[in-house]
Design a protein around this motif. Structure first.
Motif, PDB file in Angstrom:
ATOM      1  N   THR A 176     -56.277  86.322  31.403  1.00 35.52           N
ATOM      2  CA  THR A 176     -56.054  86.732  32.793  1.00 35.52           C
ATOM      3  C   THR A 176     -55.751  85.490  33.626  1.00 35.52           C
ATOM      4  O   THR A 176     -56.263  84.398  33.350  1.00 35.52           O
ATOM      5  N   TRP A 177     -54.932  85.710  34.668  1.00 36.53           N
ATOM      6  CA  TRP A 177     -54.515  84.586  35.509  1.00 36.53           C
ATOM      7  C   TRP A 177     -54.845  84.876  36.966  1.00 36.53           C
ATOM      8  O   TRP A 177     -54.672  85.992  37.441  1.00 36.53           O
ATOM      9  N   VAL A 178     -55.301  83.850  37.647  1.00 37.02           N
ATOM     10  CA  VAL A 178     -55.646  83.959  39.070  1.00 37.02           C
ATOM     11  C   VAL A 178     -54.639  83.132  39.865  1.00 37.02           C
ATOM     12  O   VAL A 178     -54.430  81.943  39.573  1.00 37.02           O
ATOM     13  N   ALA A 179     -54.028  83.744  40.861  1.00 38.88           N
ATOM     14  CA  ALA A 179     -53.011  83.054  41.644  1.00 38.88           C
ATOM     15  C   ALA A 179     -53.632  82.141  42.688  1.00 38.88           C
ATOM     16  O   ALA A 179     -54.660  82.465  43.288  1.00 38.88           O
ATOM     17  N   ALA A 180     -53.006  81.011  42.888  1.00 33.89           N
ATOM     18  CA  ALA A 180     -53.379  80.080  43.950  1.00 33.89           C
ATOM     19  C   ALA A 180     -52.286  80.131  45.010  1.00 33.89           C
ATOM     20  O   ALA A 180     -51.186  80.642  44.752  1.00 33.89           O
ATOM     21  N   PRO A 181     -52.522  79.632  46.209  1.00 32.98           N
ATOM     22  CA  PRO A 181     -51.503  79.689  47.267  1.00 32.98           C
ATOM     23  C   PRO A 181     -50.197  79.011  46.848  1.00 32.98           C
ATOM     24  O   PRO A 181     -50.200  77.950  46.209  1.00 32.98           O
ATOM     25  N   THR A 182     -49.105  79.626  47.230  1.00 37.17           N
ATOM     26  CA  THR A 182     -47.783  79.054  46.976  1.00 37.17           C
ATOM     27  C   THR A 182     -47.582  77.827  47.864  1.00 37.17           C
ATOM     28  O   THR A 182     -48.051  77.794  49.006  1.00 37.17           O
ATOM     29  N   THR A 183     -46.893  76.836  47.332  1.00 37.77           N
ATOM     30  CA  THR A 183     -46.638  75.613  48.105  1.00 37.77           C
ATOM     31  C   THR A 183     -45.142  75.325  48.168  1.00 37.77           C
ATOM     32  O   THR A 183     -44.357  75.852  47.375  1.00 37.77           O
ATOM     33  N   LEU A 184     -44.766  74.475  49.118  1.00 37.46           N
ATOM     34  CA  LEU A 184     -43.376  74.059  49.253  1.00 37.46           C
ATOM     35  C   LEU A 184     -43.129  72.701  48.604  1.00 37.46           C
ATOM     36  O   LEU A 184     -41.999  72.200  48.627  1.00 37.46           O
ATOM     37  N   LYS A 185     -44.171  72.111  48.046  1.00 35.37           N
ATOM     38  CA  LYS A 185     -44.016  70.863  47.314  1.00 35.37           C
ATOM     39  C   LYS A 185     -44.554  71.056  45.896  1.00 35.37           C
ATOM     40  O   LYS A 185     -45.322  71.986  45.632  1.00 35.37           O
ATOM     41  N   ALA A 186     -44.164  70.145  45.014  1.00 36.54           N
ATOM     42  CA  ALA A 186     -44.475  70.322  43.590  1.00 36.54           C
ATOM     43  C   ALA A 186     -45.860  69.798  43.229  1.00 36.54           C
ATOM     44  O   ALA A 186     -46.031  69.159  42.192  1.00 36.54           O
ATOM     45  N   SER A 187     -46.822  70.080  44.066  1.00 41.52           N
ATOM     46  CA  SER A 187     -48.201  69.694  43.753  1.00 41.52           C
ATOM     47  C   SER A 187     -49.138  70.559  44.576  1.00 41.52           C
ATOM     48  O   SER A 187     -48.772  71.081  45.635  1.00 41.52           O
ATOM     49  N   THR A 188     -50.347  70.705  44.079  1.00 46.06           N
ATOM     50  CA  THR A 188     -51.351  71.487  44.802  1.00 46.06           C
ATOM     51  C   THR A 188     -52.733  71.097  44.312  1.00 46.06           C
ATOM     52  O   THR A 188     -52.873  70.458  43.249  1.00 46.06           O
ATOM     53  N   THR A 189     -53.742  71.467  45.042  1.00 39.17           N
ATOM     54  CA  THR A 189     -55.131  71.276  44.613  1.00 39.17           C
ATOM     55  C   THR A 189     -55.795  72.640  44.581  1.00 39.17           C
ATOM     56  O   THR A 189     -55.781  73.377  45.575  1.00 39.17           O
ATOM     57  N   ILE A 190     -56.341  72.978  43.444  1.00 40.47           N
ATOM     58  CA  ILE A 190     -57.021  74.268  43.273  1.00 40.47           C
ATOM     59  C   ILE A 190     -58.524  74.004  43.259  1.00 40.47           C
ATOM     60  O   ILE A 190     -59.007  73.143  42.516  1.00 40.47           O
ATOM     61  N   THR A 191     -59.254  74.713  44.090  1.00 44.09           N
ATOM     62  CA  THR A 191     -60.700  74.508  44.208  1.00 44.09           C
ATOM     63  C   THR A 191     -61.459  75.735  43.702  1.00 44.09           C
ATOM     64  O   THR A 191     -60.860  76.763  43.353  1.00 44.09           O
ATOM     65  N   GLY A 192     -62.771  75.620  43.671  1.00 43.59           N
ATOM     66  CA  GLY A 192     -63.620  76.746  43.270  1.00 43.59           C
ATOM     67  C   GLY A 192     -63.580  77.040  41.790  1.00 43.59           C
ATOM     68  O   GLY A 192     -63.861  78.173  41.367  1.00 43.59           O
ATOM     69  N   LEU A 193     -63.281  76.056  40.990  1.00 38.11           N
ATOM     70  CA  LEU A 193     -63.201  76.250  39.536  1.00 38.11           C
ATOM     71  C   LEU A 193     -64.566  75.996  38.902  1.00 38.11           C
ATOM     72  O   LEU A 193     -65.345  75.168  39.393  1.00 38.11           O
ATOM     73  N   PRO A 194     -64.884  76.666  37.803  1.00 38.80           N
ATOM     74  CA  PRO A 194     -66.185  76.479  37.165  1.00 38.80           C
ATOM     75  C   PRO A 194     -66.282  75.114  36.489  1.00 38.80           C
ATOM     76  O   PRO A 194     -65.443  74.760  35.649  1.00 38.80           O
TER      77      PRO A 194
END
Length: 209
Positions: free
Chosen positions: A162-180
């Motif tokens: 299963t996959w959980v979506a993160a917010p879409t960005t306009l640049k080629a990088s992001t930070t995903i939080t709340g991970l176990p």
């Protein structure tokens, strides 16, 4: 069947003229020596004889300048400028020969006693995941798809079931939080350009800290 064409960029001449007159004369003499009889350069422009004559004139002017002969320094500087102009014209000729066979360009330029301009190399950007700024986060960096594009991100904590979506960005990088913390998390992305949605990338894994 698609045929891939390899593009070879032309090597560029780097005419590094020394500041000291003695070194300048040595440099110019070496260029003339290496180009004399060089079959790769059948018709040097300007002729090597013209450059050799300019070298001799500069040597004479330098000797007079060192002897502190009145007005010799001005003459020496004029002779140096004249020789520099001839060498720049010769470098243009060498560049034209190198451009004709770009695959042999570097060796051709070096055979003329002239250096090849170094071009900066940039490592290709890869799809990477590394620990984020806070515990339970991950910094994700993707390959830039186009000048104007957006990127969709997903994470999975169950091996890609299963996959959980993160917010879409306009640049080629992001930070995903709340991970176990302490869990091997998979990440993937896809780019959206004017041409439409791209395919999801292959997943990469990071053990979240």
């Amino acid at each position: 069947m698609t045929t891939m064409t390899k593009i070879v960029r032309s090597a560029l001449v780097a005419l590094m003229l020394p500041t000291k007159v003695a070194d300048f004369i040595t440099y110019a003499t070496r260029v003339v020596t290496q180009m004399t009889g060089n079959v790769s350069f059948p018709t040097p422009t300007p002729p090597l004889a013209t450059i050799s004559a300019a070298i001799a004139e500069l040597q004479t002017a330098e000797t007079a300048a060192l002897a502190r002969t009145k007005g010799a320094t001005t003459t020496r500087n004029e002779k140096r400028a004249a020789l520099a102009m001839l060498l720049k014209q010769l470098a243009g000729y060498v560049q034209s020969i190198a451009n004709a066979t770009p695959e042999n360009g570097p060796s051709l330029i070096q055979s003329a006693g002239i250096a090849v301009r170094k071009t900066p190399t940039h490592a290709a950007r890869a799809f990477l995941a590394k620990p984020g700024p806070v515990s339970g986060s991950a910094k994700i960096t993707a390959v830039v798809a186009a000048r104007r594009s957006s990127y969709e991100w997903q994470s999975s904590v169950d091996g890609g079931k299963t996959w959980v979506a993160a917010p879409t960005t306009l640049k080629a990088s992001t930070t995903i939080t709340g991970l176990p913390v302490g869990t091997a998390v998979q990440f993937r992305y896809r780019a959206i350009t004017k041409a439409g949605e791209g395919d999801w990338s292959q997943a990469i894994v990071l053990v979240v800290k």
